[in-house]
Design a protein around this motif. Sequence first.
Motif, PDB file in Angstrom:
ATOM      1  N   SER A  23     -11.750   7.615 -29.427  1.00 51.56           N
ATOM      2  CA  SER A  23     -12.240   6.239 -29.505  1.00 51.56           C
ATOM      3  C   SER A  23     -13.500   6.096 -30.350  1.00 51.56           C
ATOM      4  N   ILE A  24     -13.843   7.104 -31.141  1.00 48.19           N
ATOM      5  CA  ILE A  24     -15.028   6.993 -31.995  1.00 48.19           C
ATOM      6  C   ILE A  24     -14.822   5.827 -32.954  1.00 48.19           C
ATOM      7  N   ASN A  25     -15.785   4.917 -32.967  1.00 51.13           N
ATOM      8  CA  ASN A  25     -15.714   3.800 -33.899  1.00 51.13           C
ATOM      9  C   ASN A  25     -17.126   3.337 -34.215  1.00 51.13           C
ATOM     10  N   ALA A  26     -17.220   2.458 -35.191  1.00 50.11           N
ATOM     11  CA  ALA A  26     -18.528   1.991 -35.656  1.00 50.11           C
ATOM     12  C   ALA A  26     -19.304   1.277 -34.554  1.00 50.11           C
ATOM     13  N   GLU A  27     -18.620   0.533 -33.692  1.00 45.93           N
ATOM     14  CA  GLU A  27     -19.312  -0.204 -32.633  1.00 45.93           C
ATOM     15  C   GLU A  27     -20.009   0.749 -31.659  1.00 45.93           C
ATOM     16  N   ILE A  28     -19.342   1.801 -31.255  1.00 46.98           N
ATOM     17  CA  ILE A  28     -19.954   2.781 -30.349  1.00 46.98           C
ATOM     18  C   ILE A  28     -21.165   3.423 -31.014  1.00 46.98           C
TER      19      ILE A  28
END
Length: 124
Positions: free
Chosen positions: A108-113
């Motif tokens: 679930s690595i994404n820019a928001e995290i």
Amino acid sequence: SEPSYDVLFDLTAQNDPAGIGWRGDAYPYVFILGDEMAQTWRGLTEASVAPQSETCDGIGGCPCSPPECDQHTNEFEVHCFVDPSYRNEYDTICYNDAFGDNVYDINSINAEILRDIFADVCLP
């Protein structure tokens, strides 16, 4: 074989065996990414790594006190992106306010995290 406990231990050691060379004004962030169970080449355990990750005296800008930090802080900011089935192998190392609150699903690595993680240090 990925010695994740060994890496975490070395990155949070005050004598800096990993040779990071934390700057005096640095705030120590540590990230682990792994899709396998926690491993060690030196017989380390979560219980042997966790206490060391809770204190970063003499490393970078730690401890951090108000007004720079909302409250006095004297710990590494450790974030672990791991396979969810191994979450409990990192929960006492990768936390801020509650055990495991800095453990994320590696898928679930994404820019928001990442923006949330760095919100307190990045310029708007």
